[in-house]
Each structure stands twice: as structure tokens, then as C-alpha cells.
Motif scaffolding. Structure first.
Motif, PDB file in Angstrom:
ATOM      1  N   CYS A  68       0.958  -0.943   0.240  1.00  0.00           N
ATOM      2  CA  CYS A  68      -0.066   0.206   0.070  1.00  0.00           C
ATOM      3  C   CYS A  68       1.087   1.369   0.268  1.00  0.00           C
ATOM      4  CB  CYS A  68      -0.542   0.030   1.666  1.00  0.00           C
ATOM      5  SG  CYS A  68      -2.107  -1.197   1.909  1.00  0.00           S
ATOM      6  N   LEU A  69       2.195   0.977   0.653  1.00  0.00           N
ATOM      7  CA  LEU A  69       3.355   2.689   0.532  1.00  0.00           C
ATOM      8  C   LEU A  69       3.162   3.073  -0.798  1.00  0.00           C
ATOM      9  CD1 LEU A  69       4.397   4.127   2.474  1.00  0.00           C
ATOM     10  CD2 LEU A  69       6.794   2.056   1.300  1.00  0.00           C
ATOM     11  N   PRO A  70       3.696   2.366  -2.087  1.00  0.00           N
ATOM     12  CA  PRO A  70       3.510   3.578  -3.481  1.00  0.00           C
ATOM     13  C   PRO A  70       1.896   4.006  -3.450  1.00  0.00           C
ATOM     14  CG  PRO A  70       4.032   1.515  -3.503  1.00  0.00           C
ATOM     15  CD  PRO A  70       3.529   1.326  -2.301  1.00  0.00           C
ATOM     16  N   PHE A  71       1.489   3.806  -2.941  1.00  0.00           N
ATOM     17  CA  PHE A  71      -0.729   4.840  -2.654  1.00  0.00           C
ATOM     18  C   PHE A  71      -0.495   5.897  -2.279  1.00  0.00           C
ATOM     19  CE2 PHE A  71      -1.451   0.720  -4.512  1.00  0.00           C
ATOM     20  CZ  PHE A  71      -1.948   0.576  -6.316  1.00  0.00           C
ATOM     21  N   ILE A  72      -0.135   5.734  -1.042  1.00  0.00           N
ATOM     22  CA  ILE A  72      -0.034   6.688  -0.045  1.00  0.00           C
ATOM     23  C   ILE A  72       0.871   7.630  -0.707  1.00  0.00           C
ATOM     24  CG2 ILE A  72       1.164   6.144   1.811  1.00  0.00           C
ATOM     25  CD1 ILE A  72      -1.650   8.852   2.039  1.00  0.00           C
ATOM     26  N   GLN A  73       2.046   7.485  -0.577  1.00  0.00           N
ATOM     27  CA  GLN A  73       3.251   7.988  -1.415  1.00  0.00           C
ATOM     28  C   GLN A  73       2.869   8.783  -2.370  1.00  0.00           C
ATOM     29  OE1 GLN A  73       6.260   5.560  -1.623  1.00  0.00           O
ATOM     30  NE2 GLN A  73       6.964   5.449  -0.073  1.00  0.00           N
ATOM     31  N   GLU A  88       1.984  13.188  -2.670  1.00  0.00           N
ATOM     32  CA  GLU A  88       2.526  13.991  -4.142  1.00  0.00           C
ATOM     33  C   GLU A  88       1.260  14.973  -4.669  1.00  0.00           C
ATOM     34  OE1 GLU A  88       4.614  11.695  -6.510  1.00  0.00           O
ATOM     35  OE2 GLU A  88       5.823  10.555  -5.090  1.00  0.00           O
ATOM     36  N   LEU A  89       0.388  14.125  -4.394  1.00  0.00           N
ATOM     37  CA  LEU A  89      -0.534  15.090  -5.495  1.00  0.00           C
ATOM     38  C   LEU A  89      -1.283  16.063  -4.843  1.00  0.00           C
ATOM     39  CD1 LEU A  89      -2.330  11.598  -6.848  1.00  0.00           C
ATOM     40  CD2 LEU A  89      -1.107  14.300  -8.367  1.00  0.00           C
ATOM     41  N   VAL A  90      -1.448  15.959  -3.268  1.00  0.00           N
ATOM     42  CA  VAL A  90      -1.901  17.186  -2.336  1.00  0.00           C
ATOM     43  C   VAL A  90      -1.088  18.092  -2.170  1.00  0.00           C
ATOM     44  CG1 VAL A  90      -2.892  17.739   0.375  1.00  0.00           C
ATOM     45  CG2 VAL A  90      -3.379  15.182  -0.913  1.00  0.00           C
TER      46      VAL A  90
END
Length: 277
Positions: free
Chosen positions: A189-194, A198-200
Motif C-alpha cells: 500500500c505504500l506507493p499509493f499513500i506516497q 505528492e498529489l496533495v
């Protein structure tokens, strides 16, 4: 030594609910240590002396075939797939859609729904916890249970609310029984929260609790040593100021640490004006 009084039914139910037990698998309790009862026809034959109790038959080793399970992605393959999917997301909406379709994490199959985020996607401050709980799993929003109400009071104390912050978790699906996510589940799941961070693109990142702090800030130290300290979170395109503090669920169990959490919040509030300079 006086023994402690036995808990009441209400206390037991409250304990199980707090532990994440929110459903029954059968209407009646099952004694899994009891011997299986023989069929009525066999009992009658044994009683009349016409037959002796059947003996268990040992199956030859070669005749046994292990049941096959539905194949699941290998950990490395699932992590690689998550990284590729996260990199391809050009917006938060696309990222959420990718997570809805992602099948590389087994937690998705046991959760009720995806818990993606809440708050303002253009907020200057972002809070990240570990994983959703029962209430979050039901509503599909992070921090809506008891700990969420405390988080609301914490951010209100520094003049903020959910329209001015962005809230998410490292793990977007509730682990069964609210257990701790495994290292493998976290890495998937780490790549998704990273990518979400980035997007926020907030000015300040606040990690809530030990798991999210160690995962996102790459530290092996406990929350007692990391809280209240400023870190640098590198998104690859810019450096974001980051601070760790206690998870609201921990503060509910240990209210004496609310004083330290308040110190952390005051430091965060003081730093907010500086991020625009």
C-alpha cells in the motif's frame, strides 16, 4: 489477594466490540474440542452387538491431494504492480479509481469498502494515520469513530477543521478485527499513500502514531522519541516539513499524553504561517 470481579455481559460485549469483533459466525457456540458424534444407525448397531464401532481408515500418502487455493500475486509482484499503478495516477480522482480496481492486497477482500481520504485536497496540512477501523470501514471515510472525534477536537484547538486539512491512512482498507497490518501489506500500500501525498502536495505532513511515522519518515525510533521533532519528507520534487505526534486512539487509552500532543499541535500551528514565506 482479592480476586477481581468477573466482567458483566455488557462489559464483555464492549470489550469485543472495541477489539473489532462485530459479527458472529454462527447462531450457537461450537465446542471444537468435542469428539464428533456417530450417526444414529451406527449407535444402534453397536448397542445391539451387530457391529463394532468403525475404525478410522488411514489414507495412503500418495492418495492425498492438498486442496488448491485461488492464486494470489507474489509479494514482489504486488509491490511492483502498486508502484506502477501509483506512478500512473495524474490526479487524486484517478488514484482513487486505481485503488478501487487494485487486487494486489488481500485486505481489500475482507474490508467493506475503500477508505481513501477526507478533507480538502488543496489543504496546506495533511494528517496520515495507519489504517481504518470498524466505523471507517462502514462509512468509507478516515477517522470518523471515537479517535476521529478526538482528532476533530485536536485540529479545532489550533483553528482548523476538516475543510482546511486533508486526512488519509497508509492502509486504505480495514484489517480484519483491526489487527496490525503486516509488513507485506504495508509495503504493497505504500506507493499509493506516497503518491497521494505528492498529489496533495501539503506544506506540512503530520504522521499520527508509530506505524505511519516509521513507514513514511523512514525511522526505526518509537513515537516517544520522534514526536514533536521536525523531519524532512522528500516527494522527489520538493521537501515537505513533517512532524510525528500521537495517534488519537492512543490518546484515548493514555489521556496523560494529551499534554505532549498539545505541544506538538502548537508547534505545527506556529509553523503554518512560515510555510508561505
Amino acid at each position: 489477594m482479592t480476586p477481581e470481579p468477573a466482567p458483566t455481559v455488557s462489559q464483555l460485549l464492549a470489550f469485543y466490540l472495541e477489539a473489532g469483533v462485530d459479527c458472529a459466525l454462527a447462531d450457537e457456540p461450537i465446542d471444537r474440542l468435542a469428539e464428533p458424534e456417530a450417526p444414529a444407525a451406527v449407535k444402534a448397531a453397536v448397542a445391539s452387538g451387530e457391529a463394532s464401532p468403525p475404525r478410522p481408515v488411514r489414507m495412503p500418502q500418495a492418495a492425498f491431494v492438498a486442496p488448491t487455493a485461488e492464486p494470489s500475486p507474489a509479494p514482489d509482484a504486488a509491490i511492483a504492480s502498486a508502484r506502477e499503478a501509483a506512478r500512473s495516477a495524474a490526479s487524486l480522482e484517478v488514484l482513487r479509481d486505481l485503488l478501487e480496481k487494485f487486487d494486489g492486497c488481500a485486505l481489500k477482500s475482507t474490508a467493506t469498502r475503500l477508505v481513501f481520504a477526507d478533507g480538502n485536497p488543496k489543504a496546506r496540512i495533511m494528517f496520515v494515520g495507519e489504517a481504518p477501523g470498524r466505523d471507517e470501514d462502514i462509512e468509507g471515510l478516515p477517522f470518523v469513530g471515537r479517535s476521529g472525534k478526538l482528532l476533530d477536537r485536536m485540529i479545532a484547538a489550533i483553528g482548523l477543521d476538516r475543510t482546511k486539512v486533508y486526512i488519509a491512512n497508509v492502509i486504505p482498507w480495514r484489517p480484519p478485527g483491526d489487527r496490525t497490518p503486516t509488513p507485506q501489506e504495508t509495503q504493497i500500500c505504500l506507493p499509493f499513500i506516497q503518491r497521494q501525498i505528492e498529489l496533495v502536495d501539503p506544506d506540512i505532513l503530520v504522521t499520527l502514531g508509530n506505524p505511519s511515522t516509521q513507514t513514511l519518515l523512514s525511522t526505526g525510533e518509537g513515537i516517544m522519541k520522534t514526536r514533536g521533532r521536525w523531519f524532512e519528507y522528500d516527494t522527489g520534487t520538493r521537501i515537505i516539513r513533517a512532524m510525528a505526534t500521537f495517534h488519537p486512539a492512543y490518546l484515548l487509552r493514555s489521556p496523560s499524553y494529551k499534554r505532549l500532543a498539545w505541544q506538538d499541535l502548537r508547534a505545527i500551528a506556529k509553523a503554518l504561517p512560515q510555510t508561505t514565506q
